[in-house]
Write an enzyme that holds these catalytic residues in place. Structure first.
Site, PDB file in Angstrom:
ATOM      1  N   LYS A 148     -14.286  46.371  77.264  1.00 35.02           N
ATOM      2  CA  LYS A 148     -13.501  47.358  76.536  1.00 35.02           C
ATOM      3  C   LYS A 148     -12.394  46.643  75.765  1.00 35.02           C
ATOM      4  O   LYS A 148     -11.872  45.628  76.226  1.00 35.02           O
ATOM      5  CB  LYS A 148     -12.907  48.360  77.527  1.00 35.02           C
ATOM      6  CG  LYS A 148     -12.153  49.516  76.918  1.00 35.02           C
ATOM      7  CD  LYS A 148     -11.644  50.449  78.005  1.00 35.02           C
ATOM      8  CE  LYS A 148     -10.950  51.678  77.453  1.00 35.02           C
ATOM      9  NZ  LYS A 148     -10.482  52.579  78.541  1.00 35.02           N
ATOM     10  N   LEU A 197      -5.567  55.240  73.964  1.00 30.86           N
ATOM     11  CA  LEU A 197      -6.429  55.301  75.151  1.00 30.86           C
ATOM     12  C   LEU A 197      -6.387  56.649  75.874  1.00 30.86           C
ATOM     13  O   LEU A 197      -7.177  56.878  76.783  1.00 30.86           O
ATOM     14  CB  LEU A 197      -6.069  54.211  76.171  1.00 30.86           C
ATOM     15  CG  LEU A 197      -6.052  52.774  75.683  1.00 30.86           C
ATOM     16  CD1 LEU A 197      -5.579  51.845  76.809  1.00 30.86           C
ATOM     17  CD2 LEU A 197      -7.419  52.348  75.187  1.00 30.86           C
ATOM     18  N   SER A 223     -11.892  57.109  77.618  1.00 28.37           N
ATOM     19  CA  SER A 223     -11.634  56.262  76.467  1.00 28.37           C
ATOM     20  C   SER A 223     -12.556  55.039  76.384  1.00 28.37           C
ATOM     21  O   SER A 223     -12.548  54.320  75.397  1.00 28.37           O
ATOM     22  CB  SER A 223     -10.175  55.778  76.502  1.00 28.37           C
ATOM     23  OG  SER A 223      -9.915  55.007  77.680  1.00 28.37           O
ATOM     24  N   VAL A 244      -7.665  55.593  83.725  1.00 34.14           N
ATOM     25  CA  VAL A 244      -6.389  56.117  84.194  1.00 34.14           C
ATOM     26  C   VAL A 244      -6.427  57.639  84.309  1.00 34.14           C
ATOM     27  O   VAL A 244      -5.558  58.239  84.904  1.00 34.14           O
ATOM     28  CB  VAL A 244      -5.221  55.663  83.284  1.00 34.14           C
ATOM     29  CG1 VAL A 244      -5.198  56.453  81.971  1.00 34.14           C
ATOM     30  CG2 VAL A 244      -3.879  55.775  83.999  1.00 34.14           C
ATOM     31  N   GLY A 245      -7.492  58.252  83.724  1.00 34.91           N
ATOM     32  CA  GLY A 245      -7.628  59.706  83.809  1.00 34.91           C
ATOM     33  C   GLY A 245      -9.074  60.156  83.755  1.00 34.91           C
ATOM     34  O   GLY A 245      -9.362  61.334  83.583  1.00 34.91           O
ATOM     35  N   GLY A 246      -9.996  59.176  83.879  1.00 37.15           N
ATOM     36  CA  GLY A 246     -11.419  59.488  83.816  1.00 37.15           C
ATOM     37  C   GLY A 246     -12.173  58.629  82.826  1.00 37.15           C
ATOM     38  O   GLY A 246     -13.330  58.908  82.489  1.00 37.15           O
ATOM     39  N   SER A 247     -11.577  57.538  82.371  1.00 33.97           N
ATOM     40  CA  SER A 247     -12.076  56.819  81.198  1.00 33.97           C
ATOM     41  C   SER A 247     -13.315  55.969  81.394  1.00 33.97           C
ATOM     42  O   SER A 247     -13.900  55.508  80.417  1.00 33.97           O
ATOM     43  CB  SER A 247     -10.957  55.959  80.607  1.00 33.97           C
ATOM     44  OG  SER A 247      -9.949  56.768  80.059  1.00 33.97           O
TER      45      SER A 247
END
Length: 564
Positions: A148, A197, A223, A244-247
């Protein structure tokens, strides 16, 4: 020793509010020139491609039969074994995956930095070492690994999707890159991301929009969506995303892949370029993405057994726990909880069906599934968002303001959310209370299961939607609540959208206006054939046990055969 350098990149003086778009266009031209002419799709092929481009690499004539054989492999361990046995050379493998990544880029815009020449040079050295010593460098000897666009690679430009970062040349390898080099990995590309992101899509003003290879009208998720698109196109056998939130989970669900969001402090992250620098309440983690769960497990074993604590001061110095990985398979009966809603946005019909299908297959296999009410977690993702916005948007402004680069659509300015130190401490305390409540609820399931143990894992939707049109993936609550809890989570495909059985619910009752909007936007004809996945959640720090549990579940539900 005092730290005197700023953690923030300083926009270089040649970039201005008047010329940054020209420099972005120049960057795209330089990127395109790195694809060799013989690897470029013909205008006729490009004109003939439809929405689903996953089959183009097999038919376009750029890859030889041997290169197709190499890139069609889904198992990292098998590829590593064939390189070690000299069935394939590392150069052959690097060339094959570079070609396929080039094809993927032309069809989905999934790449940022291209390292094809460097990958072949690196592979040449690995072949020489194997020939001379008879030994591989490490468990990933010759295996191409995509990254990434956050993981710094020394000597390469690193922008993280910000036009204001143009010209930033990394002076070092990030910790995970150094570790993977020592494991024998070959880096052939970095992949596209959204600006900041902080959104489940992939778009930025520098490289543009990435699309889903199963249907180019739709998004790949984010992301880590560039990774999702590339791996779905088989331009990489394993890639590294962040979450960090589902990326890593959202793009894996939307692209038909397997992944793990590890517990924090397992994989190294130091030296990676990131947003929200210094925010440690909800920590971003690195995680592998692949076309099989066993490939994710092999990758994690390779990384953990090289002791990430020697590359980064934050990871725990513990190797991969093989005993924990194999313990689940020895249990005659397993028990699972199931979350059907986060009480904010109702899952659309194919998501509901995939969850029901997975649960029924587990029951049919002799296991147990009980309801797990997530009302405790209803506000968890909002709490995470309050933490993310606690700086009042200062992180975004530092990156964007010097050249007037606008925020991309879908990112909400957070200048009105600035918290005092005391208010931020209260957010941290609120997080701890949610974590304590979740643990208590998990342990209390021992009173409900027939095994006498708490549930072994927790089934949950990965999102309320499958891949959707740009702008349609607005809710990350189903993944984000587990980042707040900091528990390991797997995601893998179960089935695909079938309009005949996934029609809208005529008795739907919205929870709120946003829920109604999601319901009204749902279109089973548009999303027909798209992958539908689920999450499997485990206990904090028990990543290996979760991976072993996932292998059992994935085998029962047939996750590798989701498209069939």
């Amino acid at each position: 020793m005092a730290i005197t350098t700023s953690p923030y990149h300083q926009t270089l003086p040649h970039l201005t509010k008047d010329n940054w778009r020209d420099h972005a266009a120049d960057k795209r031209a330089r990127q395109a020139a790195l694809i060799p002419k013989e690897w470029r799709l013909s205008p006729e092929t490009l004109d003939a491609t439809g929405d689903d481009v996953t089959g183009v690499p097999k038919t376009c004539g750029i890859l030889s039969e041997r290169e197709l054989e190499i890139t069609e492999l889904d198992e990292v361990e098998e590829l590593a074994k064939r390189i070690a046995k000299k069935t394939y050379t590392a150069v052959e493998v690097a060339t094959a995956f570079s070609k396929r990544a080039a094809i993927a880029q032309q069809l989905t815009n999934c790449l940022t930095e291209i390292f094809f020449s460097e990958a072949i040079q690196q592979a040449t050295k690995l072949d020489e070492i194997l020939e001379k010593t008879g030994k591989t460098v490490g468990p990933l000897h010759g295996v191409p690994v995509s990254l990434k666009d956050q993981f710094d690679v020394a000597g390469t430009e690193s922008t993280m999707g910000y036009c204001s970062y143009l010209g930033r040349i990394s002076t070092y390898d990030s910790a995970l890159v150094r570790l993977l080099r020592d494991a024998g990995a070959v880096f052939h590309c970095r992949t596209n991301i959204p600006q900041t992101l902080m959104i489940g899509d992939v778009f930025n003003h520098l490289f543009g929009r990435c699309c889903n290879p199963h249907n180019r009208k739709l998004i790949p998720g984010g992301s880590s969506g560039g990774e999702g698109a590339l791996i779905a196109m088989k331009g990489s056998i394993v890639g590294v995303g962040t979450d960090v939130g589902g990326s890593v989970r959202i793009p894996s669900a939307m692209c038909g892949l397997h992944t793990i969001r590890p517990t924090t402090r397992r994989l190294p992250y130091a030296g990676a370029t990131t947003s929200l620098i210094g925010q440690k309440a909800v920590v971003c983690v690195a995680g592998p993405m692949a076309r099989s769960l066993s490939s994710c497990a092999y990758f994690l074993r390779a990384v953990l057994n090289l002791n990430p604590a020697n590359y980064d001061p934050t990871p725990l110095p513990f190797p991969f726990n093989d005993a924990a990985y194999t313990c689940t398979a020895k249990r005659v009966k397993l028990a699972f909880g199931i979350i059907r809603t986060d009480h904010n946005v109702t899952p659309t019909p194919p998501i509901k069906r995939a969850l029901d299908l997975a649960a029924q297959k587990l029951v049919n296999a002799g296991h147990e599934v009980i309801e797990f009410d997530s009302v405790l977690l209803k506000d968890a993702f909002q709490l995470a968002n309050d933490i993310f916005g606690a700086d009042g948007g200062e992180d975004f402004k530092r990156a964007l303001d010097p050249i007037g680069e606008p925020l991309i659509p879908g990112i909400s300015p957070t200048q009105n959310s600035l918290k005092t130190v005391s208010e931020f401490w209260q957010l941290n305390y609120a997080k701890e209370l949610v974590q304590q409540g979740f643990l208590a609820q998990w342990l209390a399931t021992a009173e409900q299961t027939s095994t006498g143990r708490p549930i072994d894992g927790l089934l949950c939707p990965p999102a309320p939607v499958t891949a959707v049109l740009p702008g349609g993936n607005r809710h990350a609550g189903y993944t984000g609540m587990f980042n707040l809890l900091d528990v390991p989570v797997l995601c893998f495909p179960v089935t695909k959208v079938e309009p005949a059985v996934d029609s809208a619910d005529p008795y739907f009752k919205p929870l709120n206006e946003e829920d109604r909007r999601f319901h009204d936007e749902y279109d089973p004809q548009l999303t027909a054939g798209m992958p539908v996945g689920i999450q499997l959640v485990g206990r904090r720090w028990q990543d290996e046990e979760l991976l072993g549990l996932g292998e059992v579940v994935a085998s029962i539900i047939g996750s590798k055969d989701w498209a069939e």
